[in-house]
Motif scaffolding. Structure first.
Motif, short mmCIF file in Angstrom:
data_model
loop_
_atom_site.label_atom_id
_atom_site.label_comp_id
_atom_site.label_asym_id
_atom_site.label_seq_id
_atom_site.Cartn_x
_atom_site.Cartn_y
_atom_site.Cartn_z
N ALA A 193 0.82 -1.21 0.00
CA ALA A 193 0.00 0.00 0.00
C ALA A 193 0.85 1.26 0.00
CB ALA A 193 -0.92 -0.01 1.23
N LEU A 194 1.99 1.21 0.71
CA LEU A 194 2.83 2.41 0.82
C LEU A 194 3.77 2.59 -0.36
CD1 LEU A 194 3.94 2.26 4.59
CD2 LEU A 194 2.25 3.78 3.57
N ALA A 195 4.03 1.50 -1.08
CA ALA A 195 5.07 1.54 -2.11
C ALA A 195 4.88 2.62 -3.18
CB ALA A 195 5.20 0.16 -2.76
N PRO A 196 3.66 2.84 -3.72
CA PRO A 196 3.54 3.86 -4.77
C PRO A 196 3.99 5.25 -4.31
CG PRO A 196 1.57 2.49 -4.66
CD PRO A 196 2.39 2.11 -3.51
N ASN A 197 3.56 5.63 -3.11
CA ASN A 197 3.98 6.93 -2.58
C ASN A 197 5.46 7.00 -2.34
OD1 ASN A 197 1.88 8.72 -2.47
ND2 ASN A 197 1.07 7.91 -0.53
N LEU A 198 5.96 5.95 -1.72
CA LEU A 198 7.39 5.88 -1.39
C LEU A 198 8.22 5.93 -2.67
CD1 LEU A 198 8.62 5.61 1.42
CD2 LEU A 198 8.91 3.19 1.00
N GLY A 199 7.75 5.20 -3.68
CA GLY A 199 8.45 5.17 -4.96
C GLY A 199 8.48 6.54 -5.61
N ARG A 200 7.35 7.24 -5.53
CA ARG A 200 7.25 8.55 -6.16
C ARG A 200 8.16 9.58 -5.45
NH1 ARG A 200 2.06 8.18 -6.69
NH2 ARG A 200 1.62 9.15 -4.69
N PHE A 260 12.16 6.92 -3.92
CA PHE A 260 12.91 6.03 -4.82
C PHE A 260 12.32 6.09 -6.23
CE2 PHE A 260 13.04 4.08 -0.54
CZ PHE A 260 14.40 4.14 -0.31
N PRO A 261 12.43 7.22 -6.91
CA PRO A 261 11.78 7.34 -8.22
C PRO A 261 12.39 6.45 -9.30
CG PRO A 261 13.09 9.29 -7.71
CD PRO A 261 13.09 8.45 -6.49
N PHE A 262 13.66 6.02 -9.10
CA PHE A 262 14.31 5.23 -10.14
C PHE A 262 14.17 3.72 -9.91
CE2 PHE A 262 16.83 9.16 -9.51
CZ PHE A 262 16.35 9.83 -10.63
N THR A 263 13.51 3.36 -8.84
CA THR A 263 13.39 1.93 -8.53
C THR A 263 12.08 1.39 -9.10
OG1 THR A 263 14.54 2.37 -6.46
CG2 THR A 263 13.38 0.28 -6.61
N PRO A 264 12.16 0.31 -9.90
CA PRO A 264 10.91 -0.28 -10.42
C PRO A 264 9.99 -0.68 -9.25
CG PRO A 264 12.84 -1.28 -11.45
CD PRO A 264 13.34 -0.42 -10.35
N PRO A 265 8.67 -0.50 -9.40
CA PRO A 265 7.75 -0.73 -8.28
C PRO A 265 7.88 -2.11 -7.64
CG PRO A 265 6.61 0.24 -10.14
CD PRO A 265 7.99 -0.03 -10.60
N MET A 266 7.97 -3.16 -8.47
CA MET A 266 8.02 -4.50 -7.87
C MET A 266 9.33 -4.73 -7.13
SD MET A 266 6.04 -6.88 -7.38
CE MET A 266 6.43 -8.15 -6.21
N VAL A 267 10.40 -4.11 -7.65
CA VAL A 267 11.70 -4.22 -6.97
C VAL A 267 11.61 -3.54 -5.60
CG1 VAL A 267 14.14 -3.54 -7.07
CG2 VAL A 267 12.99 -4.39 -9.11
N LEU A 268 10.93 -2.39 -5.58
CA LEU A 268 10.79 -1.66 -4.31
C LEU A 268 9.99 -2.49 -3.30
CD1 LEU A 268 11.30 1.00 -2.81
CD2 LEU A 268 9.16 1.86 -3.73
N VAL A 269 8.88 -3.05 -3.76
CA VAL A 269 8.05 -3.86 -2.86
C VAL A 269 8.84 -5.07 -2.36
CG1 VAL A 269 6.00 -5.32 -2.72
CG2 VAL A 269 5.86 -3.13 -3.89
N THR A 270 9.53 -5.73 -3.30
CA THR A 270 10.27 -6.95 -2.91
C THR A 270 11.39 -6.61 -1.93
OG1 THR A 270 9.84 -7.78 -5.12
CG2 THR A 270 11.45 -8.97 -3.81
N SER A 271 12.15 -5.55 -2.25
CA SER A 271 13.30 -5.24 -1.38
C SER A 271 12.83 -4.83 0.01
CB SER A 271 14.17 -4.16 -2.01
OG SER A 271 13.38 -3.03 -2.28
N LEU A 272 11.84 -3.94 0.07
CA LEU A 272 11.35 -3.52 1.39
C LEU A 272 10.72 -4.70 2.13
CD1 LEU A 272 9.78 -0.01 0.64
CD2 LEU A 272 11.98 -0.52 1.68
#
Lengths: 470, 201
Positions: free
Chosen positions: B105-112, B115-127
């Protein structure tokens, strides 16, 4: 030849070689001590031009060593810290084979010292967070030798230190992205918070200090005092590096006031928590917390010119940590006393007066007793805080008062009549000579701070922005 | 996000979740190896093959170190089949799923924002890997589980940092860190078996 090769490559190579002969403790200790002493002396006398002339031959040293596309750099400005770290390693190794520490102590202590030097030398300096974690891994066999089950303190140490890595690494990445942004940028607050949490984990800031308390009970005091001295010294200098490199971190609104309050709170809590302890092995953790507090306070008072006192405090602090580790190790290994609980120390003064006096001397010394080594820098910090805010003074009074209360309780316990008559304990003459010499050194530093402590201020010379140097 | 990214990221998280839930050393080691395989496939989607290869080789070497230590100290027991499912395992599963849901749920905001350069699924997986690692560390005290949890935590961190910045020296340091962590874990596991051995008649 390059300076990183001398102060990082050579000790790591020797450390790895010594790993092959762990049971030859005397040889390992001699080699590690001699090498550390040589490297320390070389660091202190190394010429500013990085050129040595020996036997008519001219040897020029590069200050950088390329490594996987990045570099390790040690210039003359860094060598005071390098010299201090190898001096500390010498102090701990020279006496190590008198105690029942891990058989890898000498070899791994060399590797650990070299890695701490690498932490300061690695460029980009943010990657050093991973190096600090490597040091944690290397230190595990020392903290928990074979034959003993790994205690919960060791596992907590591993976990807490691991948690610090992302905070430092990612904050640094955020910082690099906002290096030119205005100081009102909300990312700055976020990044600064991450840095603070990362360093709080590394430096065992209250309430994240429990692993030090637990390790104090589980691990050998000689090893713990060594590891924590190296950690506190280098991590504090590393923290100065952050403040030096990031102008907006230095100029963040209220950052100085926050650091002052945090520092004083740690001093007060360290003293208060210390006051109610009844196990000498746990006390080191609270001394450590209070000392971290003093360092953070000095950083917060940098506009008032307190940073030189932070640098000056490295030597007396290490000296008293050494003495604390030494006396507890003698108690444990040479007097074969398994417990350092107050209940088992009743009447200990009658059984072993010199060691009892050394404990009291160390605690008073680290509290900043006049005439002793730590008094000059602590007095300056007390005066600077007092001139700024009465609240800060009150916090410091609570901290010092707590430590003194503990000393009183310890004295009462040591001199109390024991219910059972116990035979006096004898320590080797060398122990008495060592205690006398270190006591004399602590007095000499206290009387002549300009001779012993002023040169250490050169640790600050790489931080030109922080110190406002040209 | 391509469907394969989602699949590999989801698999990595599922394996970490299994390790959080299960209390069986043999399956822990096997699942850890599978987790590194899933991460390798995920890394391939945004980084060059050499980068992904380093991660899987180091990960498998670390797993092998732990496996060999367990096997040589006679601590590896036969896999239990069918696996029993206890209430505490259910509790851990719920917590793990909850954590993943929060991160999702938090990943889209956090990504924006961060971590704008991190692909969304990579961000979710890593976190997700980092937080599941922390959860596991908080729930277990045995050296093997702490080691595996920290390996999971650092695999998440190196995945995240690898998506932000590619640096050979940092990759080398992460590889050294993983291996030293596995060796430290092996050392602690051997110590446990030594002490247990001493206690036997």
């Amino acid at each position: 030849m390059s300076t990183p090769l001398i102060w990082i490559g050579i000790p790591i190579a020797f450390g790895l070689l010594l790993l092959a002969i762990p049971k030859r403790r005397r040889i390992s200790a001699s080699v590690a001590s001699l090498l550390s002493l040589l490297l320390a002396i070389l660091a202190f006398i190394f010429p500013a031009e990085h050129v040595l002339i020996l036997g008519g031959q001219r040897y020029e040293f590069a200050t950088s060593l390329a490594w996987l596309g990045r570099s390790l750099t040690i210039t003359k400005a860094n060598l005071t810290l390098v010299g201090l770290l190898f001096s500390l390693n010498f102090m701990w190794n020279a006496f190590s084979n008198r105690f029942k520490t891990s058989m890898y102590f000498n070899s791994l202590s060399l590797v650990i010292t070299a890695l701490w030097v690498a932490v300061m030398a690695l460029d980009p300096f943010l990657y050093s967070a991973v190096l600090v974690q490597l040091i944690v891994m290397v230190s595990v066999p020392l903290l928990s030798p074979r034959g003993q089950a790994a205690g919960p303190g060791l596992l907590r140490y591993l976990v807490m230190q691991s948690l610090a890595v992302p905070f430092i690494l990612l904050s640094g990445w955020m910082l690099s992205g906002i290096a030119t942004a205005p100081s009102v940028n909300p990312l700055i607050i976020r990044a600064a918070m991450m840095i603070m949490v990362g360093f709080a984990l590394w430096l065992a800031v209250f309430p994240l200090h429990t692993w030090v308390t637990m390790l104090g009970q589980e691990s050998h005091p000689w090893v713990l005092s060594f590891l924590m001295t190296m950690r506190q010294t280098t991590v504090l200098v590393y923290l100065l590096g952050f403040f030096d490199r990031y102008g907006w971190l230095r100029t963040m609104p209220n950052i100085d006031a926050m650091l002052q309050i945090l520092g004083v709170v740690l001093v007060a809590l360290g003293g208060l928590l210390c006051a109610f302890q009844s196990d000498l092995r746990r006390v080191f953790a609270y001394i450590f917390v209070a000392e971290t507090g003093y360092a953070i306070l000095a950083l917060g008072l940098r506009s008032q010119g307190a940073l030189p006192f932070l640098a000056m405090s490295f030597v007396p602090r290490a000296l008293f940590y050494w003495l604390w580790g030494y006396t507890l190790s003698v108690h444990r290994d040479q007097l074969n006393q398994a417990s350092a609980l107050f209940t088992d120390l009743q009447g200990f003064f009658r059984r072993q007066a010199p060691l009892s006096m050394a404990w009291v001397f160390t605690l008073l010394g680290v509290s900043g007793l006049p005439l002793l080594a730590y008094f000059p820098p602590k007095r300056s910090l007390w005066l600077l805080s007092g001139s700024l805010d009465l609240g800060l003074t009150l916090g410091l009074v609570i901290g010092v008062g707590g430590s003194l209360l503990f000393v009183m309780r310890l004295l009462r316990t040591l001199t109390k009549n024991s219910a059972t008559e116990q035979a006096p304990l004898r320590v080797p003459v060398m122990v008495l000579v060592t205690l006398a010499l270190v006591g004399a050194l602590a007095l000499a530093i206290g009387f002549l701070p300009q001779v012993f402590l002023n040169p250490i201020q050169a640790i600050l010379s790489p931080f030109t922005q922080l110190m406002g140097l040209p | 996000m391509s469907s394969f990214d989602g699949l590999f990221g989801g698999l990595a998280l599922a394996f970490a979740l299994i390790n959080l839930v299960r209390r069986d050393w043999a399956s822990t080691v096997i699942v850890l190896a599978l987790q590194y395989l899933a991460l390798f496939l995920l890394i391939l989607s945004f980084a060059e093959t050499s980068f992904a290869l380093i991660r899987i080789l180091v990960g498998w070497m670390s797993t092998l170190v732990i496996y060999l230590t367990l096997a040589s100290s006679g601590m590896l027991k036969k896999l239990e089949w069918p696996p029993r499912f206890s209430a505490s395992q259910g509790m851990r599963l719920m917590m793990g799923l909850l954590v993943i849901a929060v991160i999702w749920a938090l990943a889209p905001n956090l990504g924006r924002e961060v971590f704008p350069f991190t692909p969304p699924m990579v961000l979710v997986t890593s976190l997700g890997l980092m937080v599941l690692g922390i959860l596991q560390v908080g729930m277990r005290e045995e050296p093997i589980y702490v080691t595996v949890a920290l390996l999971t935590f650092f695999s998440g961190l190196s995945l995240l940092y690898g998506s932000i910045e590619r640096s050979t020296v940092l990759e080398g340091l992460f590889a050294a860190l993983d291996l030293s962590l596995a060796l430290t874990g092996a050392y602690l596991i051997v110590k446990v078996s030594d002490v247990e051995g001493e206690g036997e008649p």
